[in-house]
Design a protein around this motif. Structure first.
Motif, PDB file in Angstrom:
ATOM      1  N   UNK A 201      56.589  12.420  25.175  1.00  0.00           N
ATOM      2  CA  UNK A 201      55.201  12.267  24.745  1.00  0.00           C
ATOM      3  C   UNK A 201      54.207  13.029  25.610  1.00  0.00           C
ATOM      4  N   UNK A 202      54.696  13.773  26.575  1.00  0.00           N
ATOM      5  CA  UNK A 202      53.811  14.476  27.500  1.00  0.00           C
ATOM      6  C   UNK A 202      52.831  15.366  26.743  1.00  0.00           C
ATOM      7  N   UNK A 203      51.556  15.256  27.109  1.00  0.00           N
ATOM      8  CA  UNK A 203      50.470  16.093  26.584  1.00  0.00           C
ATOM      9  C   UNK A 203      50.073  15.765  25.143  1.00  0.00           C
ATOM     10  N   UNK A 204      50.638  14.709  24.552  1.00  0.00           N
ATOM     11  CA  UNK A 204      50.230  14.321  23.207  1.00  0.00           C
ATOM     12  C   UNK A 204      48.962  13.477  23.248  1.00  0.00           C
ATOM     13  N   UNK A 205      48.121  13.623  22.248  1.00  0.00           N
ATOM     14  CA  UNK A 205      46.919  12.803  22.154  1.00  0.00           C
ATOM     15  C   UNK A 205      47.298  11.421  21.622  1.00  0.00           C
ATOM     16  N   UNK A 206      46.919  10.343  22.318  1.00  0.00           N
ATOM     17  CA  UNK A 206      47.242   8.998  21.834  1.00  0.00           C
ATOM     18  C   UNK A 206      46.564   8.700  20.503  1.00  0.00           C
ATOM     19  N   UNK A 207      47.202   7.861  19.689  1.00  0.00           N
ATOM     20  CA  UNK A 207      46.600   7.393  18.445  1.00  0.00           C
ATOM     21  C   UNK A 207      46.112   5.963  18.651  1.00  0.00           C
ATOM     22  N   UNK A 208      45.026   5.611  17.984  1.00  0.00           N
ATOM     23  CA  UNK A 208      44.488   4.264  18.142  1.00  0.00           C
ATOM     24  C   UNK A 208      45.276   3.279  17.280  1.00  0.00           C
ATOM     25  N   UNK A 209      45.566   2.110  17.855  1.00  0.00           N
ATOM     26  CA  UNK A 209      46.490   1.144  17.252  1.00  0.00           C
ATOM     27  C   UNK A 209      45.857  -0.241  17.191  1.00  0.00           C
ATOM     28  N   UNK A 210      46.013  -0.883  16.052  1.00  0.00           N
ATOM     29  CA  UNK A 210      45.673  -2.295  15.890  1.00  0.00           C
ATOM     30  C   UNK A 210      46.968  -3.040  15.585  1.00  0.00           C
ATOM     31  N   UNK A 211      47.253  -4.079  16.359  1.00  0.00           N
ATOM     32  CA  UNK A 211      48.431  -4.906  16.126  1.00  0.00           C
ATOM     33  C   UNK A 211      48.058  -6.058  15.207  1.00  0.00           C
ATOM     34  N   UNK A 212      48.790  -6.172  14.108  1.00  0.00           N
ATOM     35  CA  UNK A 212      48.595  -7.324  13.223  1.00  0.00           C
ATOM     36  C   UNK A 212      49.803  -8.237  13.355  1.00  0.00           C
ATOM     37  N   UNK A 253      37.694  -9.541  11.701  1.00  0.00           N
ATOM     38  CA  UNK A 253      37.997  -8.392  10.855  1.00  0.00           C
ATOM     39  C   UNK A 253      36.882  -7.354  10.945  1.00  0.00           C
ATOM     40  N   UNK A 254      35.656  -7.800  11.210  1.00  0.00           N
ATOM     41  CA  UNK A 254      34.553  -6.859  11.386  1.00  0.00           C
ATOM     42  C   UNK A 254      34.831  -5.919  12.555  1.00  0.00           C
ATOM     43  N   UNK A 259      36.435  -0.642  14.898  1.00  0.00           N
ATOM     44  CA  UNK A 259      37.227   0.100  15.894  1.00  0.00           C
ATOM     45  C   UNK A 259      38.141   1.158  15.268  1.00  0.00           C
ATOM     46  N   UNK A 260      38.185   1.215  13.951  1.00  0.00           N
ATOM     47  CA  UNK A 260      38.804   2.315  13.208  1.00  0.00           C
ATOM     48  C   UNK A 260      40.222   2.690  13.681  1.00  0.00           C
ATOM     49  N   UNK A 261      41.152   1.753  13.691  1.00  0.00           N
ATOM     50  CA  UNK A 261      42.511   2.109  14.124  1.00  0.00           C
ATOM     51  C   UNK A 261      43.168   3.119  13.181  1.00  0.00           C
ATOM     52  N   UNK A 262      43.907   4.033  13.776  1.00  0.00           N
ATOM     53  CA  UNK A 262      44.628   5.048  12.993  1.00  0.00           C
ATOM     54  C   UNK A 262      45.986   4.534  12.510  1.00  0.00           C
TER      55      UNK A 262
END
Length: 334
Positions: A201-212, A253-254, A259-262
């Motif tokens: 994963x070196x140098x990769x841009x992180x993705x935003x995550x929401x855990x449900x 939920x608001x 926070x717009x998770x990807x």
């Protein structure tokens, strides 16, 4: 989620797929030579506020949650187990035969009397709810009965280095049972596995995550404390609720929308299926503009992968493959 709720209130902390390269230790029942000779004992350890001195390794153990049962089996301690309880999902295939040989005391938590009937000298709990005093299973009650206890340290450790907490959990269990060599071998391999995933994963841009995890009126999710948050970070993600100062908690939920998770990571366990959870999210009009919903980007993890146990290094790699499939595929293709 009732078994985890007491941890949040009282402690304020926190795919049945084959485990890949998580450990080199084999499930062996050979009696540890050092323990047989009494070497390394007495051993004194402070665990979640309880100090215990062991003059010898425990011989009759009841485990109260799946992830601590799997720790025992991974370290080759199946013959020490006289009872177990409370699966979140399925034990890993590599443990299935050994697990089948252990008496199941209850589908969920056994009563104090059921535990005593197994005649243990040690009870190992995974969540704080394993030792709920109001249910008669407090650690003090077991101590009065001459039974020592241990609580998985995710339930009482605050801080931002839960992978180190995992290593220490394995190390202390190894010392308690006189098998430090097996514990240290597991830790060494786990560190190597984590390093291998980090290299992919070196140098990769992180993705935003929401855990449900669960929830309807609010979302029960992974917070910033505990192994779940670090697992996301090591897999190339950022937890949109990392500011929640507990392993698990409720979010509005608001806030999920804001926070717009990807990507949405769904914890798989219990009676509600992954497909049912996806349907709940995809059909909620309030979530329609969330990027993960618009793009139908989901990842799935068994709950047992996301708590402090021996699955974690492999779980990081499996989650990374879902968050960054092309990058991980490229890194592993000869």
């Amino acid at each position: 989620m009732s078994r985890r709720t007491p941890v949040l209130i009282a402690a304020a902390v926190l795919l049945p797929l084959a485990l890949t390269a998580c450990s080199t230790s084999e499930s062996t029942d050979a009696k540890p030579e050092a323990a047989a000779k009494g070497e390394g004992f007495p051993y004194t350890v402070k665990n979640c506020g309880v100090t215990t001195t062991y003059k010898a390794p425990p011989k009759r153990v009841v485990t109260m949650n799946q992830h601590v049962t799997e720790i025992m089996l991974e370290l080759g301690l199946k013959k020490s187990l006289v009872g177990t309880a409370y699966l979140d999902d399925q034990v890993l295939p590599k443990y299935a035969k050994d697990y089948a040989a252990v008496p199941v005391l209850a589908k969920e938590y056994p009563s104090y009397e059921q535990v005593l009937a197994a005649n243990p000298d040690f009870v190992y709990g995974g969540y704080g709810s394993a030792f709920t005093a109001g249910d008669g299973r407090g650690r003090e009650a077991f101590k009065k009965a001459g039974i020592e206890t241990r609580l998985n340290t995710e339930s009482c450790t605050k801080g931002d280095q839960p992978m180190d907490t995992l290593y220490e959990e394995i190390r202390e269990v190894g010392r308690t049972f006189g098998i430090s060599d097996r514990a240290e071998a597991w830790i060494k391999q786990a560190k190597a596995d984590n390093a291998a995933t980090a290299e992919k994963l070196a140098d990769l841009k992180p993705v935003s995550v929401f855990v449900y995890d669960s929830g309807d009126k609010t979302a029960f999710t992974a917070g910033g404390e505990g192994i779940g948050n670090e697992l996301i970070e090591r897999a190339g993600g950022t937890n949109v609720f990392s500011d929640l100062d507990k392993p698990f908690g409720d979010a509005s939920w608001e806030n999920v929308v804001d926070r717009k998770p990807e990507v949405i990571v769904i914890y798989d366990y219990g009676a509600t299926t992954v497909e049912q959870k996806k349907k709940r999210l995809l059909t909620d009009p309030a979530l329609a503009d969330v990027p993960a919903i618009k793009n139908k980007r989901f990842a799935v993890m068994p709950l047992s992968d996301a708590v402090l146990g021996v699955r974690v290094p492999a779980a990081v790699d499996k989650l990374a493959a879902q968050l960054h499939p092309e990058a991980v595929k490229a890194a592993t293709t000869p």
